[in-house]
Design a protein around this motif. Structure first.
Motif, PDB file in Angstrom:
ATOM      1  N   GLY A   1      -4.386 -14.454   2.208  1.00 55.26           N
ATOM      2  CA  GLY A   1      -5.127 -14.062   1.017  1.00 55.26           C
ATOM      3  C   GLY A   1      -5.548 -12.610   0.958  1.00 55.26           C
ATOM      4  N   THR A   2      -5.050 -11.786   1.878  1.00 56.97           N
ATOM      5  CA  THR A   2      -5.457 -10.375   1.897  1.00 56.97           C
ATOM      6  C   THR A   2      -4.270  -9.465   1.602  1.00 56.97           C
ATOM      7  OG1 THR A   2      -5.017 -10.102   4.268  1.00 56.97           O
ATOM      8  CG2 THR A   2      -7.211 -10.888   3.628  1.00 56.97           C
ATOM      9  N   LEU A   3      -4.560  -8.318   1.033  1.00 57.91           N
ATOM     10  CA  LEU A   3      -3.520  -7.318   0.805  1.00 57.91           C
ATOM     11  C   LEU A   3      -2.979  -6.798   2.126  1.00 57.91           C
ATOM     12  CD1 LEU A   3      -5.218  -5.303  -2.085  1.00 57.91           C
ATOM     13  CD2 LEU A   3      -3.152  -6.690  -2.284  1.00 57.91           C
ATOM     14  N   ASN A   4      -3.865  -6.625   3.079  1.00 58.01           N
ATOM     15  CA  ASN A   4      -3.476  -6.086   4.381  1.00 58.01           C
ATOM     16  C   ASN A   4      -2.463  -6.972   5.093  1.00 58.01           C
ATOM     17  OD1 ASN A   4      -3.894  -4.093   6.585  1.00 58.01           O
ATOM     18  ND2 ASN A   4      -4.678  -5.880   7.678  1.00 58.01           N
ATOM     19  N   SER A   5      -2.569  -8.286   4.904  1.00 56.17           N
ATOM     20  CA  SER A   5      -1.642  -9.203   5.577  1.00 56.17           C
ATOM     21  C   SER A   5      -0.209  -9.008   5.095  1.00 56.17           C
ATOM     22  CB  SER A   5      -2.078 -10.653   5.361  1.00 56.17           C
ATOM     23  OG  SER A   5      -2.017 -11.009   3.987  1.00 56.17           O
TER      24      SER A   5
ATOM     25  N   GLY B   1       0.714  -5.882   4.144  1.00 55.14           N
ATOM     26  CA  GLY B   1       0.932  -4.450   4.296  1.00 55.14           C
ATOM     27  C   GLY B   1       0.825  -3.695   2.987  1.00 55.14           C
ATOM     28  N   LEU B   2      -0.017  -4.189   2.072  1.00 55.00           N
ATOM     29  CA  LEU B   2      -0.126  -3.601   0.741  1.00 55.00           C
ATOM     30  C   LEU B   2      -1.395  -2.768   0.603  1.00 55.00           C
ATOM     31  CD1 LEU B   2       0.923  -6.694  -1.421  1.00 55.00           C
ATOM     32  CD2 LEU B   2       2.384  -4.898  -0.472  1.00 55.00           C
ATOM     33  N   GLU B   3      -1.311  -1.749  -0.242  1.00 56.35           N
ATOM     34  CA  GLU B   3      -2.457  -0.904  -0.557  1.00 56.35           C
ATOM     35  C   GLU B   3      -2.604  -0.833  -2.073  1.00 56.35           C
ATOM     36  OE1 GLU B   3      -2.658   2.903   1.547  1.00 56.35           O
ATOM     37  OE2 GLU B   3      -0.933   2.234   2.726  1.00 56.35           O
TER      38      GLU B   3
ATOM     39  N   ALA C   1       3.119  -4.846  -5.068  1.00 59.19           N
ATOM     40  CA  ALA C   1       3.987  -5.386  -4.019  1.00 59.19           C
ATOM     41  C   ALA C   1       4.829  -4.316  -3.337  1.00 59.19           C
ATOM     42  CB  ALA C   1       4.899  -6.459  -4.602  1.00 59.19           C
ATOM     43  N   GLY C   2       4.739  -3.065  -3.813  1.00 56.65           N
ATOM     44  CA  GLY C   2       5.437  -1.977  -3.145  1.00 56.65           C
ATOM     45  C   GLY C   2       6.635  -1.412  -3.873  1.00 56.65           C
ATOM     46  N   PHE C   3       6.808  -1.766  -5.134  1.00 53.98           N
ATOM     47  CA  PHE C   3       7.915  -1.218  -5.918  1.00 53.98           C
ATOM     48  C   PHE C   3       7.498   0.072  -6.623  1.00 53.98           C
ATOM     49  CE2 PHE C   3       9.435  -5.603  -5.669  1.00 53.98           C
ATOM     50  CZ  PHE C   3      10.814  -5.451  -5.586  1.00 53.98           C
ATOM     51  N   ASP C   4       8.466   0.940  -6.835  1.00 52.39           N
ATOM     52  CA  ASP C   4       8.321   2.039  -7.780  1.00 52.39           C
ATOM     53  C   ASP C   4       8.856   1.503  -9.106  1.00 52.39           C
ATOM     54  OD1 ASP C   4       7.525   3.562  -5.602  1.00 52.39           O
ATOM     55  OD2 ASP C   4       9.538   4.367  -5.270  1.00 52.39           O
ATOM     56  N   VAL C   5       8.000   1.418 -10.100  1.00 47.75           N
ATOM     57  CA  VAL C   5       8.340   0.693 -11.327  1.00 47.75           C
ATOM     58  C   VAL C   5       8.769   1.651 -12.435  1.00 47.75           C
ATOM     59  CG1 VAL C   5       7.571  -1.039 -12.979  1.00 47.75           C
ATOM     60  CG2 VAL C   5       6.621  -1.029 -10.667  1.00 47.75           C
ATOM     61  N   LYS C   6       9.845   1.286 -13.074  1.00 50.05           N
ATOM     62  CA  LYS C   6      10.437   2.101 -14.135  1.00 50.05           C
ATOM     63  C   LYS C   6      10.393   1.318 -15.446  1.00 50.05           C
ATOM     64  CE  LYS C   6      14.754   4.748 -14.713  1.00 50.05           C
ATOM     65  NZ  LYS C   6      16.070   5.007 -14.073  1.00 50.05           N
TER      66      LYS C   6
END
Length: 357
Positions: free
Chosen positions: A90-94, A96-98, A130-135
């Motif tokens: 339930g955490t962003l850290n789990s 690896g997200l910021e 989630a770590g994408f660069d969104v276009k």
């Protein structure tokens, strides 16, 4: 309990606020009222039926007797239940997200929009988180040739009402690809690559089915039909993720989660037989209204045979945070930063990191 009562009254007393206890919670689904030395026992479930009956009588004129009756009989028999993935923390850290990431990751996703699409902002943020660069890609970018999709590894068709659904859900949107050489070529080239993923939600799901992007190998094309209720259905419901081999949902297999639906044509018509489809999501109950459209076997989403391309009617991008959910287990509501739906987007990014050419 009494301890909470003492704490609450203590706060009121400290501010000099006069108060009177008029009731206490109890486990039974009933209200016991005392007035002028007389006790009145009111059963909650019985009173809910009385309250709901007016809605049922009105609903008969919209949905017809069959669906209206099912809603009236089933509304209290279809509770939303959660079963979280075993490793979910339930955490962003789990993951690896910021949340405040500003540096690009180099993993690009494109949201493809058409006139009337309205789910792009939530989807863009879900992908970004989630770590994408969104276009952002509009259909005019594709039809004019300004955009080719060559530099992206994932495309997402969002929900909404493209072209106001005038010709039927996503029919006009599909025409933008089918009858424009540049848009058609860009899409064909994207799906021919082995390092790409795609996702269609709601109107985007209808588009993917209309363009036959999920099962192009089938001789008979699937279609999306009007809901059995003949009306737009918007509600928070339960979804079950069966064992599956899809990129986004494989790690969620066995989960039961809450999610939003909002559509008028969400009934899957799968002519090749159930065994020939990669079903990745089912409504928690087979009957209406928890199955909001009447899809056979409660099917809510399907994926391509290799699991790379996914089309589903419910909106996972609208339920990535507990506070977005119509219901979320009380014991996790405050502790969880994200829901398991974010994992689907993380899975997509990680797959691309491993397969990107």
């Amino acid at each position: 309990d009494d301890k909470d009562m003492q704490k609450a009254t203590g706060v009121l007393d400290s501010y000099g606020i006069r108060h009177l206890c008029i009731g206490k919670p109890q486990d039974e689904r009933a209200l016991l009222l005392t007035h002028q030395d007389k006790d009145y026992l009111l059963f909650i479930d019985y009173l809910r039926d009385i309250w709901f009956e007016s809605s049922y009588l009105l609903d008969r004129k919209q949905s017809g007797e069959a669906c209206a009756k099912k809603r009236f009989l089933n509304y209290k028999k279809q509770p939303i239940r959660y079963r979280f993935p075993k490793e979910f923390k339930g955490t962003l850290n789990s993951y690896g997200l910021e949340a405040d990431r500003r540096k690009p990751t180099g993993i690009k996703a494109a949201i493809i929009r058409e006139k009337g699409v309205n789910g792009d902002r939530e989807m863009a943020y879900s992908l970004y988180l989630a770590g994408f660069d969104v276009k952002d890609v509009h259909m005019t970018d594709l039809t004019s040739g300004r955009e080719t999709l060559d530099d992206v590894n994932m495309i997402v068709f969002c929900g909404g009402f493209s072209n106001s659904d005038v010709l039927g859900s996503a029919k006009g949107w599909a025409g933008g690809f089918l009858w424009n050489d540049k848009a058609k070529a860009a899409l064909k080239k994207f799906y021919a690559r082995p390092d790409t993923l795609s996702l269609g939600i709601c109107n985007g799901c209808q588009l993917m089915i209309e363009l036959n992007l999920i099962n192009p190998e089938h001789s008979q094309k699937a279609t999306m039909l009007h809901n059995d209720s003949h009306k737009f259905e918007s509600q928070f419901i339960g979804l079950t993720i069966p064992e599956n081999n899809s990129v986004m949902f494989k790690s969620l297999s066995g989960s039961k989660l809450g999610i939003w639906v909002a559509h008028g044509e969400g009934k899957f018509n799968l002519p090749e037989g159930m065994e020939n489809y990669n079903v990745v999501a089912r409504y928690a109950y087979r009957s209406y209204p928890a199955n909001p459209n009447g899809s056979p076997d409660g099917i809510a989403g399907i994926a391509s045979a290799d699991g790379r391309h996914l089309a589903m009617m419910p909106h996972l991008e609208r339920a990535i945070f507990p506070w977005q959910c119509g219901y979320y287990p009380e014991n996790r509501r405050s502790a969880d930063e994200v829901t398991p739906w974010i994992e689907a987007f993380v899975n997509a990014r990680r797959w691309i990191e491993q397969h990107k050419k």
